[in-house]
Design an enzyme around this catalytic site. Structure first.
Site, PDB file in Angstrom:
ATOM      1  N   GLU A 190      -6.837   4.714   7.842  1.00  0.00           N
ATOM      2  CA  GLU A 190      -6.486   6.101   7.626  1.00  0.00           C
ATOM      3  C   GLU A 190      -7.783   6.861   7.029  1.00  0.00           C
ATOM      4  OE1 GLU A 190      -2.936   5.622   5.676  1.00  0.00           O
ATOM      5  OE2 GLU A 190      -1.886   5.110   7.585  1.00  0.00           O
ATOM      6  N   ASN A 209       0.832  -1.227   0.100  1.00  0.00           N
ATOM      7  CA  ASN A 209      -0.082  -0.011  -0.157  1.00  0.00           C
ATOM      8  C   ASN A 209       0.934   1.267   0.010  1.00  0.00           C
ATOM      9  OD1 ASN A 209      -1.823   2.047   0.486  1.00  0.00           O
ATOM     10  ND2 ASN A 209      -2.419   1.299   2.733  1.00  0.00           N
ATOM     11  N   TRP A 210       0.982   1.880  -1.186  1.00  0.00           N
ATOM     12  CA  TRP A 210       1.940   3.164  -1.153  1.00  0.00           C
ATOM     13  C   TRP A 210       1.007   4.389  -0.480  1.00  0.00           C
ATOM     14  CZ3 TRP A 210       4.018   3.388  -6.824  1.00  0.00           C
ATOM     15  CH2 TRP A 210       4.971   2.571  -7.261  1.00  0.00           C
ATOM     16  N   GLY A 232       2.245   2.050  10.762  1.00  0.00           N
ATOM     17  CA  GLY A 232       3.281   3.257  10.606  1.00  0.00           C
ATOM     18  C   GLY A 232       4.013   3.580  11.884  1.00  0.00           C
ATOM     19  N   GLY A 280       2.758  -1.260   4.437  1.00  0.00           N
ATOM     20  CA  GLY A 280       2.805   0.306   3.820  1.00  0.00           C
ATOM     21  C   GLY A 280       4.038   0.752   3.707  1.00  0.00           C
ATOM     22  N   GLY A 281       4.780   1.343   4.467  1.00  0.00           N
ATOM     23  CA  GLY A 281       6.094   1.742   4.552  1.00  0.00           C
ATOM     24  C   GLY A 281       7.105   0.895   3.787  1.00  0.00           C
ATOM     25  N   HIS A 330      -9.533   1.375   4.724  1.00  0.00           N
ATOM     26  CA  HIS A 330      -8.360   1.545   5.764  1.00  0.00           C
ATOM     27  C   HIS A 330      -8.511   2.355   6.853  1.00  0.00           C
ATOM     28  CE1 HIS A 330      -4.177   2.674   6.583  1.00  0.00           C
ATOM     29  NE2 HIS A 330      -3.695   1.654   5.823  1.00  0.00           N
TER      30      HIS A 330
HETATM   31  P1  PGA Z   1       2.594   0.316   7.596  1.00  0.00           P
HETATM   32  O1  PGA Z   1       1.324   0.552   7.026  1.00  0.00           O
HETATM   33  O2  PGA Z   1       3.359  -1.123   6.955  1.00  0.00           O
HETATM   34  O3  PGA Z   1       3.500   1.401   7.003  1.00  0.00           O
HETATM   35  O4  PGA Z   1       2.639   0.172   9.154  1.00  0.00           O
HETATM   36  C1  PGA Z   1       0.100  -0.703   6.920  1.00  0.00           C
HETATM   37  C2  PGA Z   1      -0.746  -0.285   6.306  1.00  0.00           C
HETATM   38  O5  PGA Z   1      -1.435   0.909   6.457  1.00  0.00           O
HETATM   39  O6  PGA Z   1      -1.504  -1.038   5.516  1.00  0.00           O
END
Ligand code: PGA
Length: 209
Positions: free
Chosen positions: A87, A9-10, A140, A192-193, A85
């Site tokens: 976020e 996931n960018w 994150g 993500g990261g 998600h």
């Molecule tokens: P992260 O994010 O690997 O940076 O913790 C995961 C995500 O939000 O899908």
């Protein structure tokens, strides 16, 4: 051996030239990898030998919804979409009701859905292909859940939903990925990261095996 599902996931990162650079350095090509990228780079990421996804979709069909990207438009480029998600839930106030509408739109055009939930109590709409368990505090932050707890939560999700493929997400790296995918109920990971750097993402995929 189980077939692992690895999703990247960018988030809101990378311009077109940056996506092109990433592609030059990413050498792993497999169907069980799905990269979920911003709408603006879908076109340059299309047609490669890994799966492609968007990170959001409109809850409405095509029409007078300024700024929205409809499921039909997403499906021009991608086979997958992330819905729910944390976020999106946090920064954009997305509710279970709204997310159910997004899932319905995605299914209308045949998009496959990775549906994110922060725990095993969250409502999961019908017809979801893959669920990702992502505790909010682990995203994150560099503080992942323990593999044992993630496994237990995922077992509960499987027991209470009709979904058979459930991923763990939240601070997964090349160093800790093996500890998660070796748990019996965990079918893969959402990253993500660590998906932003092609070399780190390749190393993570190699270590997942
Ligand atoms: P992260 O994010 O690997 O940076 O913790 C995961 C995500 O939000 O899908």
């Amino acid at each position: 051996m189980k077939q692992l599902f690895i999703a990247g996931n960018w988030k809101s990162n990378k311009t077109v030239p940056e996506a092109e650079e990433w592609l030059k350095k990413f050498s792993v090509h497999q169907d069980n990898i799905v990269l979920c990228v911003p709408f603006t780079v879908l076109r340059v990421m299309k047609g490669k030998t890994f799966g492609l996804g968007a990170q959001d979709v409109s809850p409405f069909p095509e029409g007078a919804y300024t700024g929205e990207v409809s499921a039909r438009q997403v499906h021009e480029f991608a086979d997958w979409v992330i819905i729910g998600h944390s976020e999106r839930r946090k920064h954009f106030g997305e509710t279970d009701e709204l997310l159910a509408k997004k899932a319905e739109q995605a299914k209308t055009v045949g998009l496959k859905i990775i549906y994110c939930v922060p725990d095993d109590q969250t409502v999961i709409p019908k017809n979801i292909d893959v669920v990702a368990y992502e505790p909010v505090w682990a995203i994150g932050t560099g503080k992942s859940d323990t593999p044992e707890n993630a496994n237990a939560v995922i077992l509960n999700i499987k027991a209470t939903s009709q979904v058979s493929v459930v991923l763990y997400g939240g601070s997964v790296t090349a160093d800790n990925v093996a500890s998660f995918v070796s748990q019996p109920a965990i079918d893969g990971i959402l990253v993500g990261g660590a998906s932003l750097d092609p070399e780190k993402f390749s190393a993570l995929i190699a270590n997942a095996r």
